[in-house]
Design a protein around this motif. Structure first.
Motif, PDB file in Angstrom:
ATOM      1  N   PHE A 159       4.899   6.795 -14.173  1.00 53.72           N
ATOM      2  CA  PHE A 159       3.824   6.058 -13.520  1.00 53.72           C
ATOM      3  C   PHE A 159       3.674   4.666 -14.121  1.00 53.72           C
ATOM      4  CE2 PHE A 159      -0.441   4.947 -12.288  1.00 53.72           C
ATOM      5  CZ  PHE A 159      -0.563   5.509 -11.029  1.00 53.72           C
ATOM      6  N   LEU A 160       3.660   4.603 -15.440  1.00 56.97           N
ATOM      7  CA  LEU A 160       3.436   3.309 -16.087  1.00 56.97           C
ATOM      8  C   LEU A 160       4.586   2.350 -15.832  1.00 56.97           C
ATOM      9  CD1 LEU A 160       1.742   4.334 -19.443  1.00 56.97           C
ATOM     10  CD2 LEU A 160       0.716   3.433 -17.353  1.00 56.97           C
ATOM     11  N   TYR A 184       3.716  11.415  -8.866  1.00 55.55           N
ATOM     12  CA  TYR A 184       3.095  11.635 -10.167  1.00 55.55           C
ATOM     13  C   TYR A 184       2.579  13.076 -10.269  1.00 55.55           C
ATOM     14  CZ  TYR A 184      -0.486  11.329 -13.779  1.00 55.55           C
ATOM     15  OH  TYR A 184      -1.254  11.544 -14.871  1.00 55.55           O
ATOM     16  N   VAL A 236       0.833  -1.204   0.000  1.00 56.05           N
ATOM     17  CA  VAL A 236       0.000   0.000   0.000  1.00 56.05           C
ATOM     18  C   VAL A 236       0.871   1.258   0.000  1.00 56.05           C
ATOM     19  CG1 VAL A 236      -1.570   1.362   1.428  1.00 56.05           C
ATOM     20  CG2 VAL A 236      -2.001  -1.073   1.054  1.00 56.05           C
ATOM     21  N   LEU A 271       1.606   8.280  -6.162  1.00 58.95           N
ATOM     22  CA  LEU A 271       0.601   9.307  -6.367  1.00 58.95           C
ATOM     23  C   LEU A 271       1.160  10.725  -6.220  1.00 58.95           C
ATOM     24  CD1 LEU A 271      -2.372   8.882  -6.993  1.00 58.95           C
ATOM     25  CD2 LEU A 271      -2.828   9.405  -4.602  1.00 58.95           C
ATOM     26  N   GLU A 290       2.820   1.754  -3.321  1.00 60.03           N
ATOM     27  CA  GLU A 290       2.033   2.330  -4.406  1.00 60.03           C
ATOM     28  C   GLU A 290       1.574   3.739  -4.074  1.00 60.03           C
ATOM     29  OE1 GLU A 290       1.576   1.033  -7.321  1.00 60.03           O
ATOM     30  OE2 GLU A 290       2.647  -0.796  -6.849  1.00 60.03           O
ATOM     31  N   LEU A 291       1.329   3.982  -2.813  1.00 55.28           N
ATOM     32  CA  LEU A 291       0.889   5.310  -2.403  1.00 55.28           C
ATOM     33  C   LEU A 291       1.924   6.372  -2.774  1.00 55.28           C
ATOM     34  CD1 LEU A 291      -1.165   7.069  -0.928  1.00 55.28           C
ATOM     35  CD2 LEU A 291      -0.037   6.519   1.218  1.00 55.28           C
TER      36      LEU A 291
END
Lengths: 554, 642
Positions: free
Chosen positions: A166-167, A147, A137, A144, A140-141
């Motif tokens: 991001f990709l 980005y 979590v 954000l 990945e957080l």
């Protein structure tokens, strides 16, 4: 009762939530508030060092709460020798970033500060999480706010760079998610009611069959290799750096890239030891290619930021090589080098940002001779450069030396080639210095650039202090990571973790009464027939008791 | 003092900090005071430590002062520890006292320059690093000094940073040195691997006890020598030193003649036990030394910049020292290191005084007849010229002849030894020739510069002439520390006795050189006669004729003269064979390989995205939405289950 780690972890996010309620049009108090929150977080993180016991290899200051019990997901956090300094690096760099962007962020300052604080919590969380899902979590957080930082506050091609960033990163981590779920269900039959286990310490002892290890190894390694980034997965990095604002670059290079190397140490090596040993030569080979390749490409960059970005590919190559050489010296060197890279590259990005603010260009060709107009700035830049070059007496040398000397014991050929990177580092960095700072001033715009300002000095000085400290007395840092690395190696080599644990505690016991107490607690735990790796945790309950033992004996 | 050896490098470091931080504000007077106090105090404290050492260690053993453990991980690391033994002491005395003299000289020389504080800060920092280098007790710890002096060299060569060539020369010096350091590093990795330590005493005792295989020892020796080739400017890494003359002249004297460039010699002598166990490595050292000595002496003959002549001369003289070390005459290498420090520092400072008088002019073709105008400079320079040319009883004669005689008599590789002797002897002939060419062109004949320059000619202030005088005297008497056996004086071979504890005679390990008296006398006679011949030829060509002879030679042999003037085009060769291809490879990597990778990954991504589109799952295709979904999911999960 909330523990220290939880405080450090959530303080930035709490601050960010408070900032949400401030009006948009008072940038001063917003930045001040952000700075205050990040400084408080830094102070709190110093307390972690204060409470951290060297001589203990397992997790410390562990806190555990059930989060989604029906799926076996817990909020469990703890710190050990491998993560300790990375947490501190994070809490140090965040106030530095807020200070450095004091006058450079004009658009949406509130959202910028909030993004930074959320970012900080996410990074700290990823370093502290002892539950795989919790880790994922936070992992990945992080994407954000980064980005947004690139996409909103970035340069001309920011949207392209942000999406690429991001990709790339999310592509790698999705496979890892599958791996995490698979791992979680490995011990279902051991628990009552068939609940999966995502607790890292429970999974360290797994001996998965080789073919499973191989599949999972690549699922995890891909995610981390992209983050590092390891050659040939590095192409997102230069674009992201060039477009990111200064603060974004500092965080990206300083901390985020370390998620990759840290992931290798924390998950890949102990979860898949046989696969790691088997594929170590592959990863070392890619690292060495990255070391040389990154350095060569850095040398021909016309853009300062791109130069520093490619130098990161080279430097991080050293870190990955040290990890997969799998020996005490190289891994300790690698961890130290992660911190070193955060400091020196952080300082370099910060300083590149300083002239960019003034001249709005990062092209080497637009500069030349500015040592005359910006003497103080030049001194800072040269120190950061020397740290990156690995001058003995500054931090970079110790890390590189340990990595190379350690790797030489297992892979002399690769280590020798990698050592050429030390020559190349001097080539591209001295080239940068010469092109920007020396020679006659050829452009009129360079005749009157204001020298480095106070907020910028305040931002860079803490980095310089750490650069010198690690260079002169690296044992402050090495001492605290040593037992954890020993324990990691024991796990990878399949030695009985209990034995090593007790041995390292016994060694510590001669020095510290606290460790003596722990030792007895430990034996007690063994008597009850529990198997496990860390001092900290068996399950949530066990953790609580042991932490309290620590507190009492203090 | 002996338990506070760390003070010795710390004092100049404090001077560096003071002048570095406050040099701009406190004015030149205080800068001078701080710099001189720091370097003078260092010299005095060092001397005090030496006297205490002599009292405490009548057998001249190794004194060790351990300060703290620098770092250790998995058995790799070292202590911050200083040692005092006869070899360290020789280096310590040369570095601190010559260092102090050059600090003093710099006060006069740099007085009118911008960046006075910066200059002295660097100079003090250099002293500090150099002292770590000569006092450190392990390879890894002296590496701090080793790279530290390299840094100071970089900073001081590039002192006039707004001149392109100075900045480029500084960079070149650092990078070429790094290539050597690569060898040093790998040598240390080997030591950790096979000996488990990088402590000088530890490595040597492991070697002496036969714990290291001959292959490992040879590898370590050759790699250390690669490091020495960088720092001490030997073939193939000598190319940085001539360019280093872009720095202020006192820097050339201190760093690029007397102290830093001799660090390689010091390290090899420090490792003498290892080398004695590997005759093949010694032979490489001797041959490279001989080649370098000869090669650069021929280049010096055709240079017209007074500092360039001295630079190539330094490269050549360092080659002599490596001949000594290579053939097994370790003491003679150190002996020449000491005498060279005296006469070469004197020559460089003298050249500085000439340049000072000429208002910055370095081209000898524009000088001439300076003997009357700058008499003190003239006589000190003359003394040093005689010393380097090898006329008895000046300092250079004794040290150079000990090296040549040792090469002739070496027991390790007699045939190659003779060849090396021959190269050294021819180099010595050229040495005397180019030095007297320089001397005649500069000091005799008519003045060839502008009127303005002629009017400006003046002797330098006392701060500059005093160091010259001291060094000139040392160039005369410095050789007496190593008088040869054949003279039967009561003070024969002082230095050799002094150095004995560092170069111990060990059963079964490479014996030390015994030079037969006949050989010594013959070698001395031959080289003295050749030096006299060289002087005579130079006198014929240049006395009272100015540049006529050189111009005539250029007419008759243009190819030869241009080849020498352009230093055999070695720099151009390196550019074409190393630098340019490497740069092209880099550009190729960036433009082509990175492009291919990006394209491939992009294609993969596109394919995946296309499949995703087919599935029509999350059909917005907007990354921001994905991110929001992720974040939202996390928040909901936390809220629901916490």
């Amino acid at each position: 009762m909330t523990g220290l780690l939880t405080v450090v972890l959530f303080l930035p996010i709490a601050g960010a939530i408070l900032l949400v309620f401030l009006p948009k049009d008072i940038p001063g108090p917003i930045k001040g508030g952000g700075l205050l929150v990040s400084l408080l977080t830094f102070l709190a993180s110093l307390a972690i060092v204060g409470r951290f016991h060297d001589g203990i290899g397992g997790f410390q200051l562990v806190e555990s709460h059930a989060w989604i019990p029906q799926w076996g997901i817990n909020y469990t956090v703890g710190v050990y020798g491998i993560s300790l300094w990375l947490v501190l690096l994070t809490t140090l760099l965040t106030p530095v970033v807020i200070l450095a962007s004091w006058n450079s962020i004009h658009k949406h300052p509130k959202e910028y500060v909030i993004s930074m604080l959320v970012m900080e919590s996410a990074m700290i969380g990823a370093f502290l999480a002892m539950d795989l899902v919790l880790f994922y979590v936070f992992f990945e957080l992080m994407l954000l706010p980064m980005y947004l930082i690139i996409g909103v506050w970035g340069g001309k091609n920011r949207i392209y760079a942000a999406i690429k960033f991001f990709l790339f990163t999310i592509a790698g981590s999705l496979l890892m998610l599958l791996g995490i779920i698979y791992l979680g269900f490995q011990q279902v039959h051991l628990t009552a009611g068939g609940v999966p286990t995502f607790e890292i310490t429970q999974l360290y002892g797994l001996s998965l069959p080789p073919h499973i290890q191989t599949i999972l190894f690549f699922a995890f390694a891909l995610a981390f290799a992209i983050k590092v980034p390891l050659f040939p997965l590095h192409t997102w990095l230069p674009d992201a750096h060039v477009e990111a604002p200064t603060g974004g670059s500092i965080i990206l290079a300083g901390v985020m890239l370390k998620m990759g190397t840290y992931g290798f140490l924390r998950f890949v090596l102990p979860f898949f030891p046989d696969a790691s040993i088997h594929y170590a030569p592959l990863l070392i080979c890619l690292s060495v290619i990255g070391i040389i390749y990154g350095a060569l490409v850095a040398w021909v960059q016309p853009d300062m930021k791109k130069l520093v970005a490619y130098s990161s590919v080279s430097h991080l190559g050293f870190c990955v090589m040290g990890i997969f050489a799998i020996n005490q010296a190289s891994i300790e060197g690698s961890i130290l080098q992660m911190v070193n890279h955060g400091l020196s590259t952080g300082a370099l990005f910060l300083l590149v940002g300083v002239v960019y603010e003034r001249r709005h260009t990062r092209m080497l060709a637009d500069y030349g001779g500015i040592a005359r107009t910006m003497p103080v700035y030049t001194v800072f830049f040269v120190i950061a450069m020397l740290s990156s070059v690995g001058l003995p007496g500054l931090n970079g040398f110790v890390g590189e030396f340990l990595i190379l000397a350690g790797s030489f014991q297992t892979h002399p050929g690769y280590a020798t080639v990698a050592a050429i990177g030390v020559i190349l580092a001097a080539i591209y960095l001295l080239w940068l210095i010469q092109a920007v700072f020396f020679g006659p001033i050829t452009k009129d715009e360079n005749r009157s650039i204001p020298d480095i300002a106070w907020n910028e000095i305040a931002a860079v000085v803490p980095l310089i202090i750490m650069i010198v400290w690690i260079g002169i007395h690296p044992n402050t840092f090495l001492r605290r990571m040593e037992p954890s690395v020993q324990q990691l190696l024991a796990t990878v080599r399949g030695e009985q973790p209990e034995k090593v644990m007790t041995a390292s505690l016994a060694a510590a016991a001669t020095r510290s009464p606290v460790a003596q107490t722990l030792l007895s607690v430990r034996s007690g735990a063994r008597m009850r027939g529990r198997q496990g790796l860390s001092v900290g945790v068996q399950g949530p309950k066990g953790a609580q008791t042991e932490v309290s033992v620590l507190r009492v004996t203090r | 003092m002996l338990d506070k050896l760390w003070l010795i490098p710390l004092i100049p470091f404090a001077g560096f900090l003071l002048n570095g931080l406050f040099g701009k504000k406190i004015g030149n007077g205080l800068v001078t005071a701080v710099a001189l106090a720091a370097s003078g105090l260092t010299a005095m404290v060092s001397t005090l430590a030496v006297f205490q050492y002599l009292g405490a260690y009548p057998d001249h053993g190794r004194h060790l002062d351990r300060v703290y453990n620098w770092f250790t991980a998995g058995g790799i690391g070292t202590d911050v520890a200083f040692q005092l033994d006869p070899l360290s002491i020789v280096m310590l005395m040369v570095v601190t006292w010559v260092g102090f003299l050059i600090h003093l000289y710099s006060v006069g020389y740099m007085g009118e320059e911008d960046g006075y504080g910066r200059y002295f800060a660097y100079l003090n920092l250099f002293l500090s690093a150099m002292l770590i280098l000569v006092l450190g007790s392990s390879y890894l710890f002296i590496f701090v000094g080793w790279e530290g002096v390299g840094l100071c060299s970089y900073l001081l060569i590039g002192f006039y940073y707004d001149r392109d060539y100075a900045a480029a020369a500084g960079k070149k010096a650092f990078i070429v040195n790094r290539i050597g350091d690569f060898g040093f590093l790998i040598a240390m990795f080997l030591m950790f691997n096979y000996a488990g330590t990088v402590d000088f005493a530890g490595v040597q005792s492991m070697a002496a006890r036969g714990q290291l295989t001959p292959t490992v020892i040879t590898a370590i020796c050759l790699l250390l020598f690669l490091g020495a080739c960088g720092k001490s400017a030997q073939i193939p890494l000598y190319i940085w030193l001539p360019d280093a003359m872009a720095g202020p002249t006192p820097v050339s004297a201190l760093i690029h003649a007397a102290t830093m460039v001799t660090a390689g010699v010091y390290m090899l002598v420090r490792s003498n036990l290892l080398y004695r166990m590997s005759p093949s490595a010694m032979m490489v050292v001797a041959l490279i030394g001989g080649l370098t000595a000869l090669f650069s002496a021929t280049i010096a003959v055709a240079q017209n910049d007074i500092k360039k002549v001295l630079a190539y001369s330094t490269v050549s003289q360092l080659g002599f020292m490596f001949i000594g070390v290579g053939v097994g005459a370790f003491t003679s290498g150190i002996f020449h290191l000491v005498t060279h420090a005296f006469f070469k520092a004197c020559l460089f400072l003298g050249a500085g005084s000439v340049i000072h008088a000429m208002g910055g002019e370095q081209d000898m073709r524009k000088m001439g007849g300076l003997r009357k105008k700058i008499p003190t400079t003239f006589w000190t320079f003359t003394v040093a010229t005689i010393a380097i040319s090898g006329f008895p009883p000046f300092a250079g004669f004794f040290s150079k002849d000990e090296i040549l005689a040792s090469a002739f008599a070496t027991p390790y590789f007699p045939a190659v030894g003779k060849l090396v002797w021959l190269m050294g002897t021819v180099a010595a002939f050229f040495t005397a020739f180019y030095m007297f060419r320089l001397w005649y062109l500069t000091f005799t004949g008519d003045f060839r510069g502008t009127h303005e320059q002629e009017h400006h000619l003046h002797e330098s202030p006392w701060t500059m002439t005093f160091p010259l005088q001291v060094l000139a005297v040392l160039s005369i008497i410095g050789g007496f520390i190593g008088l040869p056996q054949m003279l039967h004086t009561p003070v024969t071979n002082l230095l050799e006795h002094w150095m004995q504890p560092v170069i111990p005679e060990i059963e079964g390990i490479g014996k030390l050189i015994e030079i037969p008296v006949g050989t010594e006398a013959t070698v001395a006679l031959v080289s003295t006669l050749l030096a006299a011949l060289a002087w005579y030829l130079a006198r014929q060509r240049y006395r009272g004729r100015g540049l006529a002879a050189d111009l005539a030679t250029e007419q008759s042999h243009p190819g030869l003269v241009h080849t020498l003037e352009n230093k055999y085009y070695v720099d151009e060769g390196y550019d074409a064979t190393v630098v340019t291809p490497l740069r092209q490879l880099s550009i190729f990597s960036w433009k082509v390989i990175d492009g291919i990778i990006d394209g491939t990954l992009g294609l993969v991504g596109y394919t995946v995205a296309a499949i995703g589109d087919l599935l029509r799952f999350f059909q917005t295709g907007n990354v921001r939405n994905y991110a929001l979904m992720l974040f939202g999911a996390v928040v909901i999960l936390m809220w629901v289950f916490a």
